[in-house]
Design a protein around this motif. Structure first.
Motif, PDB file in Angstrom:
ATOM      1  N   LEU A   1       0.993  -1.241  -0.038  1.00  0.00           N
ATOM      2  CA  LEU A   1      -0.122  -0.209   0.024  1.00  0.00           C
ATOM      3  C   LEU A   1       0.652   1.316   0.133  1.00  0.00           C
ATOM      4  N   LEU A   2       1.948   1.326   0.780  1.00  0.00           N
ATOM      5  CA  LEU A   2       2.764   2.388   0.787  1.00  0.00           C
ATOM      6  C   LEU A   2       3.528   2.607  -0.647  1.00  0.00           C
ATOM      7  N   ASP A   3       3.932   1.481  -1.222  1.00  0.00           N
ATOM      8  CA  ASP A   3       4.576   1.576  -2.380  1.00  0.00           C
ATOM      9  C   ASP A   3       3.377   2.046  -3.698  1.00  0.00           C
ATOM     10  N   GLU A   4       2.348   1.836  -3.385  1.00  0.00           N
ATOM     11  CA  GLU A   4       1.215   2.267  -4.256  1.00  0.00           C
ATOM     12  C   GLU A   4       0.932   3.776  -4.140  1.00  0.00           C
ATOM     13  N   GLY A   5       1.442   4.396  -3.052  1.00  0.00           N
ATOM     14  CA  GLY A   5       1.172   5.779  -2.656  1.00  0.00           C
ATOM     15  C   GLY A   5       0.205   6.157  -1.666  1.00  0.00           C
ATOM     16  N   ALA A   6      -0.236   5.289  -1.067  1.00  0.00           N
ATOM     17  CA  ALA A   6      -1.250   5.164   0.280  1.00  0.00           C
ATOM     18  C   ALA A   6      -0.528   5.830   1.539  1.00  0.00           C
TER      19      ALA A   6
ATOM     20  N   PHE B   1      -4.382   6.919   6.069  1.00  0.00           N
ATOM     21  CA  PHE B   1      -5.329   6.280   5.274  1.00  0.00           C
ATOM     22  C   PHE B   1      -5.069   4.843   5.578  1.00  0.00           C
ATOM     23  N   ILE B   2      -4.006   4.217   5.362  1.00  0.00           N
ATOM     24  CA  ILE B   2      -3.820   2.726   5.628  1.00  0.00           C
ATOM     25  C   ILE B   2      -4.528   2.201   6.994  1.00  0.00           C
ATOM     26  N   ALA B   3      -3.970   3.102   7.877  1.00  0.00           N
ATOM     27  CA  ALA B   3      -4.323   2.822   9.518  1.00  0.00           C
ATOM     28  C   ALA B   3      -5.832   2.950   9.520  1.00  0.00           C
ATOM     29  N   ARG B   4      -6.542   3.802   9.035  1.00  0.00           N
ATOM     30  CA  ARG B   4      -8.014   3.639   9.103  1.00  0.00           C
ATOM     31  C   ARG B   4      -8.788   3.136   8.497  1.00  0.00           C
ATOM     32  N   TYR B   5      -8.734   2.811   6.984  1.00  0.00           N
ATOM     33  CA  TYR B   5      -9.159   2.438   6.097  1.00  0.00           C
ATOM     34  C   TYR B   5      -8.772   1.059   5.436  1.00  0.00           C
TER      35      TYR B   5
ATOM     36  N   GLN C   1      -7.821   8.383  -1.406  1.00  0.00           N
ATOM     37  CA  GLN C   1      -7.048   8.739  -0.143  1.00  0.00           C
ATOM     38  C   GLN C   1      -7.606   9.856   0.664  1.00  0.00           C
ATOM     39  N   ALA C   2      -8.318  10.662   0.185  1.00  0.00           N
ATOM     40  CA  ALA C   2      -8.623  12.138   1.163  1.00  0.00           C
ATOM     41  C   ALA C   2     -10.144  11.956   1.392  1.00  0.00           C
ATOM     42  N   ALA C   3     -11.063  11.434   0.692  1.00  0.00           N
ATOM     43  CA  ALA C   3     -12.403  11.565   1.265  1.00  0.00           C
ATOM     44  C   ALA C   3     -12.739  11.265   2.764  1.00  0.00           C
TER      45      ALA C   3
END
Length: 782
Positions: free
Chosen positions: A26-31, A35-39, A561-563
């Motif tokens: 996910l980090l490599d994809e730009g997340a 965002f990762i921690a919550r969703y 990522q933002a919504a």
């Protein structure tokens, strides 16, 4: 081979490799981490933001390690010096230090004395003397004389006499001894455990270096020096006020050349079978060992270990800054109340800005209550009129020059106009001047004088610290410890991560947020954040999250990522005001269909929502963790994780240092937390220090576990030094000033005694060198 990066990270984080692999992907994809921690809890198995930040940092290190490993293997292969044993060692090196130790003999170097000796054919002499100490060095050396000659590498002086031969052979052995990876690691470990750091004032600079007086004759074991002391002595060295050296604990005095081998020299000798048995070559070999330690190994390790000490100190200082910044950003907001900001000043006057409940500037003024004009009555009249006209509820006072006098002015106004029901709070004005002169401030307040913009910032940071402070470079907010002495890139990266985590933890109202605040939202760049503001200004307020997709350059990936962190208050869909991600709206619809209720009936119904079984609504895409989060969010949609706003009640009549008395109990606000304690504002405009040993009745290893910036605390005055402007405080209210700050006996007294002994030196040093924000004690910004 070593385990994979994912396997190593999993072991370090006590997580499963699959969790780590998912997070890395996910980090490599730009997340982003928020965002990762919550969703993406299902993917990562619930790794939280702290674990993910650690993973992100270690992932960077381990990837750099692997790149370096590949480069070293390629370099040694190019030299045709790779062996199966060396390849195995390099392949299994677990950190950069071990890797560089192994590479040291093969690292391309400038032409050394040892290389010149090798060119002159002195290797057999060196090996013969090492293998058979019964040989006579001078007699053997006489066999290797050679005239000067030239090589592709340059001119070689040859071997003029036996002394030159022995010197060359020694250089060869010194390189061999110093580049032995196993030996070097052993010496490193010994020096880490038995090294002592010393600092001495440079002769003739005693007066100029007065602020470093505590380090004029200082020594402490290398392994236990806390970060603030390490950074202090490094600064003193950099400013050419202190000489800083590293030595062995067994060598308090500089050892003589003919002294017995020290423990490190003995290790070198043992490694290569060198012993003093009165054989012809024994003394020559022992001298070679000593030269190796003093000229090669120690100098190398001195540079490395002192560099590591500085790096550890900087890392800890950055952590302190980050924790303080997080506490400040997540401080309780005063909320939507009309606020008057006062930016104190003497000759230039007190700048006044009134903002309404939304933060909009509605009035400004400049008053001159202090010297030289001394218009006290006129200033009170002006402030009273402004407060009455705009129904001001709060007065926010900057803590800079003339703050104490301006606070007195506000106090007089409150007494003079009790019907206005005003509350005054002194806030940190750190960074306000930086904001005032910034490009964003000139766009936000284009027609306002620069001097008045600071007052606006001071007012707004009381209403909502997070929304206002994100407009300022985190390094300018002033809650750091030796922040100018640390790596600025690492500092900026750490602080940016803190700001990102804080902003996304709170969430952002997309219809009121500034561009700098939006730019800190997961997935939003500065340009996209500005595009959102421009679109909002042109088309009006957003009615839904979906409408954000109409903003130029805000694509599907950015929206994803933002919504979830953007809020639409009072919009078409109540879910848009919550932390429920739009991708999860179908889950909510399923829940509503099952309950046969509308969204407005369900939101806030805690009893109903707690009775639901998350597993009932889970599917392949959204598991129990996400469903549980959704149900909690529906209970209190868009809840703010920050605490309720409270203010300290400063004691009447206590306005200056001279008003303080020993054993006086006061209420105050923590302004800064350092490794050695906490600074507290008690209303006398000189912060007092609660030393780490006085924070609690139990042992405290880290002050941040007890207090945080912005916290209201009760303290007792132990000692006041008016001349040096120092206030010693304790949060252990049973302590007694008469007993030197000693508390009543407790069950944890043994730990207390140990703690006090451990910090005794610290207790006498930090007041003169600590506290970047509070400037307590000496107001010395180190």
């Amino acid at each position: 081979m070593l385990p994979s990066i994912e396997q190593r990270l999993a072991a370090e984080l006590s997580a499963k490799p699959a969790q780590v692999a998912a997070a890395v992907g996910l980090l490599d994809e730009g997340a982003t981490v928020p965002f990762i921690a919550r969703y993406r809890k299902e993917a990562t198995g619930g790794l939280d933001d702290i674990q993910l930040r650690m993973l992100e940092e270690r992932l960077r290190y381990l990837r750099e390690l692997e790149d370096r490993r590949a480069a070293i293997i390629a370099s040694i292969n190019e030299q045709n010096k790779m062996t199966p044993e060396l390849l195995d060692a390099v392949s299994h090196a677990e950190d950069k230090t071990r890797l560089e130790d192994l590479y040291l003999p093969y690292k391309p170097k400038r032409r050394t004395k040892a290389q010149i000796a090798l060119e002159a054919g002195l290797l057999p002499l060196a090996e013969a003397l090492l293998a058979d100490p019964m040989l006579n060095p001078e007699e053997e050396a006489a066999k290797y004389l050679k005239p000067a000659f030239s090589t592709e590498q340059g001119d070689n002086p040859g071997v003029a006499d036996a002394k030159a031969a022995l010197d060359g052979a020694r250089q060869i052995l010194m390189d061999r001894f110093a580049e032995d990876a196993e030996l070097l690691q052993g010496l490193r470990e010994y020096l880490q455990e038995h090294g002592v750091v010393e600092s001495r004032v440079i002769e003739g600079k005693e007066e100029a270096a007065a602020k470093y007086a505590d380090y004029f004759d200082y020594s402490e074991p290398l392994g236990v020096i806390p970060s603030h002391r390490a950074l202090a002595i490094f600064r003193g060295r950099r400013e050419e006020m202190l000489n800083v050296t590293l030595r062995l604990d067994s060598e308090a005095e500089k050892p003589k050349w003919d002294a017995p081998l020290n423990p490190c020299e003995a290790r070198i000798a043992q490694r290569f079978g060198i012993a003093n048995n009165n054989r012809p070559a024994d003394k020559w070999l022992a001298d070679t060992v000593r030269w190796t330690w003093r000229i090669k190994s120690f100098l190398h390790l001195d540079s490395e270990l002192m560099g590591s000490l500085r790096e550890r100190a900087e890392t800890e200082a950055i952590k302190v800054f980050a924790r303080n910044l997080k506490d400040l950003l997540l401080a309780a907001p005063a909320g939507p109340r009309a606020t008057m900001g006062l930016d104190p000043g003497m000759r230039t006057g007190v700048k006044v800005a009134v903002v309404d409940a939304t933060g909009k500037v509605v009035d400004t003024a400049v008053i001159y209550p202090h010297q030289p004009k001394n218009d006290w009555e006129g200033s009170l009249h002006t402030l009273g009129k402004l407060a009455e006209k705009h129904q001001v509820a709060l007065i926010s006072i900057g803590n800079g020059t003339a703050s104490r006098e301006t606070d007195k002015l506000a106090q007089d106004l409150i007494k003079l106009r009790p019907e206005l029901k005003l509350t005054k709070i002194v806030v940190s004005e750190a960074g306000a001047s930086v904001y005032s002169a910034s490009e964003f401030a000139s766009r936000e307040l284009p027609d306002m004088d620069v001097s008045l913009r600071g007052a606006v910032s001071i007012a707004r940071r009381l209403q909502d610290p997070l929304a206002e402070l994100v407009k300022i470079d985190p390094k300018s907010i002033g809650v750091g410890q030796y922040q100018h002495d640390v790596g600025q890139f690492q500092l900026a990266r750490s602080l940016d991560a803190v700001v990102e985590d804080c902003v996304n933890a709170v969430g952002v109202d997309v219809n009121t947020a500034s561009a700098p605040l939006l730019a800190r939202v997961s997935g939003l760049s500065s340009s996209v954040a500005q595009a959102i503001v421009t679109y909002r200004d042109t088309h009006g307020m957003f009615a839904s999250r979906a409408a954000l997709k109409n903003v130029p350059r805000l694509g599907e990936k950015t929206f994803e990522q933002a919504a979830g962190f953007l809020r639409i208050m009072g919009g078409e869909d109540p879910l848009d005001a919550s932390a429920v991600h739009p991708e999860s709206y179908p889950v909510v619809k399923n829940i509503l269909a099952d309950l046969k209720k509308g969204i407005r009936e369900v939101i806030g119904d805690s009893g109903l929502l707690k009775s639901l079984n998350p597993g009932k609504y889970a599917n392949e895409q959204f598991g129990v963790p996400t469903i549980s989060d959704i149900l909690k969010e529906l209970e209190k949609p868009g809840r703010d994780p920050r605490p309720e706003f409270t203010t300290a009640t400063f004691k009447d009549g206590v306005e200056e240092l001279k008003d303080l008395k020993p054993d006086m109990i006061l209420e105050g606000v923590v302004t800064n937390v350092a490794a050695f304690g906490a600074f507290v504002d008690i209303g006398v405009h000189q912060d007092g220090l609660v030393h780490i040993s006085a924070l609690s009745n139990t042992f405290v290893k880290d002050p941040h576990t007890v207090v945080k910036a912005g916290q209201v605390v009760k303290v007792k005055v132990l000692e006041v030094d008016e001349k040096r402007k120092r206030i010693s405080l304790t949060m252990r209210l049973t302590d007694s000033a008469a007993q030197g700050g000693k508390a009543e006996p407790s069950r944890d007294r043994a730990n207390d005694a140990k703690r006090m002994a451990q910090h005794k030196r610290q207790e006498t040093r930090e007041p003169a060198l600590g506290g970047a924000m509070a400037a307590a004690f000496s107001k010395l910004k180190m």
